[in-house]
Each structure stands twice: as structure tokens, then as C-alpha cells.
Write an enzyme that holds these catalytic residues in place. Structure first.
Site, short mmCIF file in Angstrom:
data_model
loop_
_atom_site.label_atom_id
_atom_site.label_comp_id
_atom_site.label_asym_id
_atom_site.label_seq_id
_atom_site.Cartn_x
_atom_site.Cartn_y
_atom_site.Cartn_z
N HIS A 144 -7.16 -6.96 -0.37
CA HIS A 144 -6.12 -5.93 -0.29
C HIS A 144 -5.05 -6.23 0.75
O HIS A 144 -3.87 -5.99 0.52
CB HIS A 144 -6.78 -4.59 0.03
CG HIS A 144 -5.82 -3.45 0.13
ND1 HIS A 144 -4.96 -3.10 -0.89
CD2 HIS A 144 -5.58 -2.57 1.16
CE1 HIS A 144 -4.24 -2.04 -0.52
NE2 HIS A 144 -4.59 -1.72 0.71
N ASP A 147 0.83 -1.20 0.00
CA ASP A 147 0.00 0.00 0.00
C ASP A 147 0.87 1.26 0.00
O ASP A 147 1.75 1.41 -0.84
CB ASP A 147 -0.95 -0.08 1.21
CG ASP A 147 -2.07 0.94 1.20
OD1 ASP A 147 -3.07 0.71 0.50
OD2 ASP A 147 -1.94 1.96 1.89
#
Length: 299
Positions: free
Chosen positions: A270, A104
Site C-alpha cells: 500500500h 490514499d
């Protein structure tokens, strides 16, 4: 969490970077994402420490690390500044070159680190992102709805800060459990650590500044790279149930920014390091291998 690891606090210029270090062997820097801390690596760190010297910091503006003084151009939270912190941190541990695994926002820091300090990075694993500039340039309505925070957090101070501060725990829960994996990836201990860190108003502001920097000065730095690409090999992993798979051609976009790119999707969303730690570990061990330790004054 992090049994056998030691806490550290390294002063680097006007910030103090906190985190944990453990293990032995070649150096591996782990960089976390938003709105998390180094705790996101807790399921993988013990196994990684059997093969590597694992250094897991909180990025500036996150967790226990310093939230820097705000500048008009948001450069205090630029990926260039954050990457420079990490190079200095690793030198503080005696490592001139190292591998990186990053998720991320941390992977965006890793990208900039590899561009600004190519000598420092041996190999890099990137988890569930495409390059920042290309993601903004290829935004669709579907992506904007799924990643609404990418745009909301760039709004001028203090609008997003005040709205998040009203109930940071609820914001964290909604942001992090929105995807296909729900709340499944997060252990109770990790969730408590994230909630505690994100209850700090300074962290809320700094993390908004992270996104403001991404949409402005970070793209300017990307544009200034011209035709230059990352020279270290990168291995990209992303969730088959996530936004990267749905809205971007991840490998092709990274080939625009790096010379040597491999990767694939994994059957998750994610938060791969917490959803699929064993799968990510297997990928890491195969891609990184175990190289020679590079310490200043040593081998």
C-alpha cells in the site's frame, strides 16, 4: 528529512495549512494518506525537487494543519472542503495550474479537486486507491476484513476516537504494518513524525470525521457529478500485494470516473512512496514530464 525545503503555514479561511515547499520548475502538489502526514514523501521529495516546485502540505485535520470545527454532516472533512484548501494553497504560491501526485485519502482529495476545479489540474498520479463510491459499492467480505478501518472509523463519535486514544501508537503500528510490506517502508524518523502527529486527540477525531464524510457527503457529491468525468489525464499505480489488486479492477473503475486513464501495478503493497520510491519516481517523471510553469502574472 526534506533537506533544502522550507516550512510554510498558509491561512485559508478558518484553517491553517502547514507543510513544506522546495525545488524549482513546474508546480507539483503532493497529498498524503491516512494516518500519515506530508512526511510520507520524504524519500521522493529531494529528487522531485530537482525537476519541480514541490509543495507538500498536511491536509486539514492531519499533522500540524488545523482540525476544523465539527459539523453534523461531517462536511468540514469532506473531500470538497479539503480540495478547496489545496486550490487556495496553490494560488497562494502563485500557481493557477499544477500537477498532483496523491496517495490514499489524499488521492480522494485529488479526485474531488479535479472534478470541482478542472481548470487547475494538468495531470494527476493516483497511488493505491480505486474511487471511493465504487469501492464502497463493490465491497466484499475479504475487502471489509482487510480494510476494517473503512467501516470502524465511520461509527458515531466517540466510539472509535476513545478506542484509538487509549493507545494511538499501537493503533498506528497495527494499521500501517498490517499489509504485506509490514513495517519495512517506514524510516525511524518518519515513524516518529507519524506517531507524534497521531498522538493529538483532535487529529484522531478529525481523521475519523474524514471517513464519516467519505461514507456520506462525499458519495453524495460523487453522485451529483452524474456522467461528468475527470478531464485531466490520470496515471494510477497500485500495489500488486495489496487490497486494490486483490479486490478491485482498478483501471476499469477509474475509467468510469476519468476520461484518460493509464496505470499498472507495482511489486509492493500500500505505501508505495515509501516502499518503492525509485519506481514511483520513474513513473512520475515519465508521466508528468516537465511542462511550463503557470504562475499568476508570469509565464
Amino acid at each position: 528529512m526534506f533537506e533544502g525545503f522550507k516550512s510554510f503555514a498558509h491561512v485559508i479561511g478558518d484553517v491553517t495549512i502547514h507543510g513544506r515547499v522546495g525545488g524549482s520548475g513546474p508546480p507539483l502538489l503532493l497529498l498524503h494518506g491516512y494516518p500519515q502526514t506530508h512526511v510520507m514523501w520524504h524519500k521522493m521529495a529531494p529528487d522531485l525537487a530537482k525537476r519541480f516546485t514541490v509543495i507538500a502540505p498536511d491536509l486539514r485535520g492531519y499533522g500540524a494543519s488545523t482540525c476544523p470545527r465539527t459539523r453534523d454532516d461531517h462536511s468540514q472533512m469532506s473531500k470538497r472542503e479539503m480540495a478547496a484548501d489545496m486550490v487556495a494553497l496553490m494560488r497562494g504560491f502563485g500557481f493557477k495550474t499544477f500537477d498532483i501526485m496523491a496517495h490514499d485519502r489524499g488521492a480522494r482529495v485529488a479526485h474531488r479537486l479535479g472534478m470541482d476545479s478542472p481548470y487547475a489540474v494538468r495531470k494527476m498520479i493516483i497511488l493505491d486507491i480505486a474511487p471511493t463510491r465504487e469501492m464502497y459499492a463493490n465491497t466484499t467480505l475479504g475487502f471489509a476484513r482487510t480494510y476494517a478501518h473503512w467501516f470502524y472509523l465511520t461509527e458515531p463519535y466517540p466510539l472509535p476516537e476513545r478506542m484509538i486514544e487509549a493507545d494511538p501508537r499501537d493503533f498506528w503500528n497495527k494499521k500501517c504494518t498490517f499489509g504485506a510490506a509490514g513495517d519495512g517502508p517506514f524510516s525511524d524518523e518518519a515513524r516518529d513524525a507519524y506517531h507524534n502527529a497521531f498522538s493529538n486527540k483532535a487529529v484522531i477525531h478529525a481523521s475519523c470525521e474524514d471517513y464519516r464524510a467519505a461514507a456520506t457527503i462525499d458519495i453524495a457529491h460523487d453522485d451529483a457529478d452524474g456522467a461528468r468525468k475527470l478531464t485531466c489525464p490520470i496515471h494510477v499505480l497500485w500495489g500488486a500485494q495489496g487490497a486494490i489488486e486483490a479486490y478491485f479492477d482498478c483501471l476499469e473503475l477509474w475509467k468510469l470516473r476519468a476520461e484518460t486513464v493509464t496505470g499498472k501495478s507495482l511489486p509492493g503493497a500500500h505505501y508505495l512512496a515509501e516502499e518503492l520510491p525509485e519506481r514511483v519516481l520513474r513513473e512520475a517523471f515519465v508521466f508528468l514530464g516537465v511542462g511550463a510553469v503557470s504562475r499568476e502574472g508570469g509565464a
